[in-house]
Write a protein that holds these residues in place. Sequence first.
Motif, mmCIF file in Angstrom:
data_model
loop_
_atom_site.group_PDB
_atom_site.id
_atom_site.type_symbol
_atom_site.label_atom_id
_atom_site.label_comp_id
_atom_site.label_asym_id
_atom_site.label_seq_id
_atom_site.Cartn_x
_atom_site.Cartn_y
_atom_site.Cartn_z
ATOM 1 N N HIS A 1 -7.520 -21.657 -4.672
ATOM 2 C CA HIS A 1 -8.659 -20.766 -4.932
ATOM 3 C C HIS A 1 -8.198 -19.511 -5.681
ATOM 4 C CE1 HIS A 1 -12.302 -18.415 -4.269
ATOM 5 N NE2 HIS A 1 -11.549 -17.468 -3.737
ATOM 6 N N TYR A 2 -7.077 -18.945 -5.237
ATOM 7 C CA TYR A 2 -6.576 -17.734 -5.888
ATOM 8 C C TYR A 2 -5.835 -18.042 -7.177
ATOM 9 C CZ TYR A 2 -7.941 -15.146 -1.774
ATOM 10 O OH TYR A 2 -8.685 -14.571 -0.780
ATOM 11 N N LEU A 3 -5.222 -19.218 -7.261
ATOM 12 C CA LEU A 3 -4.484 -19.574 -8.476
ATOM 13 C C LEU A 3 -5.415 -19.632 -9.692
ATOM 14 C CD1 LEU A 3 -1.907 -20.521 -9.921
ATOM 15 C CD2 LEU A 3 -2.498 -22.871 -9.239
ATOM 16 N N VAL A 4 -6.596 -20.225 -9.529
ATOM 17 C CA VAL A 4 -7.501 -20.336 -10.674
ATOM 18 C C VAL A 4 -8.031 -18.975 -11.116
ATOM 19 C CG1 VAL A 4 -8.172 -22.697 -10.104
ATOM 20 C CG2 VAL A 4 -9.512 -20.795 -9.197
ATOM 21 N N LYS A 5 -7.913 -17.971 -10.273
ATOM 22 C CA LYS A 5 -8.286 -16.613 -10.679
ATOM 23 C C LYS A 5 -7.119 -15.935 -11.386
ATOM 24 C CE LYS A 5 -11.585 -16.063 -6.867
ATOM 25 N NZ LYS A 5 -12.767 -16.137 -7.751
ATOM 26 N N TYR A 6 -5.918 -16.179 -10.915
ATOM 27 C CA TYR A 6 -4.736 -15.536 -11.502
ATOM 28 C C TYR A 6 -4.391 -16.073 -12.885
ATOM 29 C CZ TYR A 6 -2.899 -12.344 -7.989
ATOM 30 O OH TYR A 6 -2.698 -11.252 -7.184
ATOM 31 N N ILE A 7 -4.847 -17.264 -13.244
ATOM 32 C CA ILE A 7 -4.466 -17.833 -14.533
ATOM 33 C C ILE A 7 -5.217 -17.189 -15.687
ATOM 34 C CG2 ILE A 7 -3.769 -20.037 -13.573
ATOM 35 C CD1 ILE A 7 -6.448 -21.177 -14.384
ATOM 36 N N ARG A 8 -6.228 -16.389 -15.410
ATOM 37 C CA ARG A 8 -6.954 -15.698 -16.476
ATOM 38 C C ARG A 8 -6.317 -14.332 -16.711
ATOM 39 N NH1 ARG A 8 -11.481 -18.558 -17.429
ATOM 40 N NH2 ARG A 8 -12.332 -19.863 -15.777
ATOM 41 N N PRO A 9 -6.329 -13.831 -17.934
ATOM 42 C CA PRO A 9 -5.739 -12.515 -18.215
ATOM 43 C C PRO A 9 -6.359 -11.430 -17.352
ATOM 44 C CG PRO A 9 -6.289 -13.652 -20.249
ATOM 45 C CD PRO A 9 -6.878 -14.465 -19.138
ATOM 46 N N GLY A 10 -5.531 -10.702 -16.634
ATOM 47 C CA GLY A 10 -6.022 -9.631 -15.783
ATOM 48 C C GLY A 10 -6.678 -10.100 -14.500
ATOM 49 N N GLY A 11 -6.615 -11.412 -14.219
ATOM 50 C CA GLY A 11 -7.267 -11.942 -13.026
ATOM 51 C C GLY A 11 -6.713 -11.367 -11.744
ATOM 52 N N GLU A 12 -5.432 -10.943 -11.781
ATOM 53 C CA GLU A 12 -4.798 -10.400 -10.585
ATOM 54 C C GLU A 12 -5.417 -9.082 -10.145
ATOM 55 O OE1 GLU A 12 -3.457 -10.731 -13.480
ATOM 56 O OE2 GLU A 12 -2.418 -8.907 -14.114
ATOM 57 N N PHE A 13 -6.148 -8.419 -11.059
ATOM 58 C CA PHE A 13 -6.741 -7.143 -10.687
ATOM 59 C C PHE A 13 -8.050 -7.318 -9.921
ATOM 60 C CE2 PHE A 13 -4.314 -6.100 -14.610
ATOM 61 C CZ PHE A 13 -3.381 -5.274 -14.012
ATOM 62 N N ARG A 14 -8.580 -8.537 -9.938
ATOM 63 C CA ARG A 14 -9.877 -8.772 -9.298
ATOM 64 C C ARG A 14 -9.748 -9.408 -7.924
ATOM 65 N NH1 ARG A 14 -10.982 -10.072 -14.759
ATOM 66 N NH2 ARG A 14 -10.568 -12.279 -14.417
ATOM 67 N N VAL A 15 -8.558 -9.858 -7.565
ATOM 68 C CA VAL A 15 -8.399 -10.532 -6.275
ATOM 69 C C VAL A 15 -7.088 -10.130 -5.628
ATOM 70 C CG1 VAL A 15 -9.791 -12.520 -6.928
ATOM 71 C CG2 VAL A 15 -7.331 -12.539 -7.346
ATOM 72 N N ARG A 16 -7.010 -10.324 -4.356
ATOM 73 C CA ARG A 16 -5.764 -10.207 -3.601
ATOM 74 C C ARG A 16 -5.624 -11.470 -2.767
ATOM 75 N NH1 ARG A 16 -5.199 -6.993 -6.786
ATOM 76 N NH2 ARG A 16 -4.705 -4.784 -6.637
ATOM 77 N N PHE A 17 -4.431 -12.054 -2.758
ATOM 78 C CA PHE A 17 -4.309 -13.338 -2.075
ATOM 79 C C PHE A 17 -3.698 -13.202 -0.689
ATOM 80 C CE2 PHE A 17 0.189 -13.837 -2.819
ATOM 81 C CZ PHE A 17 0.416 -13.264 -4.050
ATOM 82 N N ALA A 18 -3.962 -12.084 -0.016
ATOM 83 C CA ALA A 18 -3.419 -11.876 1.324
ATOM 84 C C ALA A 18 -3.911 -12.944 2.303
ATOM 85 C CB ALA A 18 -3.794 -10.490 1.831
ATOM 86 N N LEU A 19 -5.103 -13.507 2.044
ATOM 87 C CA LEU A 19 -5.646 -14.511 2.962
ATOM 88 C C LEU A 19 -4.795 -15.780 3.005
ATOM 89 C CD1 LEU A 19 -9.500 -14.276 2.327
ATOM 90 C CD2 LEU A 19 -8.212 -13.471 4.313
ATOM 91 N N THR A 20 -3.926 -15.972 2.004
ATOM 92 C CA THR A 20 -3.105 -17.179 1.996
ATOM 93 C C THR A 20 -2.106 -17.203 3.154
ATOM 94 O OG1 THR A 20 -1.560 -16.130 0.456
ATOM 95 C CG2 THR A 20 -3.276 -17.520 -0.491
#
Length: 213
Positions: free
Chosen positions: A76-95
Amino acid sequence: MKTNELISMLSSQVDPVDTREVVRNVRIAILIGAAASLLAVVFVLGVRTDLSEMHAQVFLVAKLAFSLSVVILASHYLVKYIRPGGEFRVRFALTVLPFLAAMIIAAISLATAPRSHWETMVFGSYWLECLIAIPTVAVVPFAAIMAAVRLAAPTDLIHTGALAGLVAGGVSATAYALHCMDDLLPFIALWYGGTIVLCTVAGAVLGPKLLRW
């Protein structure tokens, strides 16, 4: 030619972009990696022989609940991180939640058992096989996922690589559960959780090298 006319001409010749293609590629890569892992376990390691018994099925479900929750959250978080700047919109602490839950249940299991049983509950009979098998089987899904991620444009290469490793480790652990005869919860928490973390660390180290633009 005026600027507005130039912009209008250029924009009229742009083909529509399939914005879901990148996510679709990653999901297909995960499925390919899962199929490869399953085939490796079935034809190389072999499926445990007692799966027709109820207790084996119950423990298998517990292992799958842990490893699949890792795969679902991480992908779920990987598909967000693969977009430019995607890391700024999510945090994957739930993993970390599946790992935390596994450790709490394992601690309760040890606390309610005699101390003389702890070594068997933690190390089981096949800890070395588990330590080697899960990272080894994870190589193919990791390679497939990284190939798909390279088609995107991640900007946080360390965390994107770590998430790819986390997904690959979870996929491998899911397949390995079909073979593993060690069912006690402390064993699952330590050796399943530990080897998935190893895959995550490997992904974080390899991410900047394999995903560099």
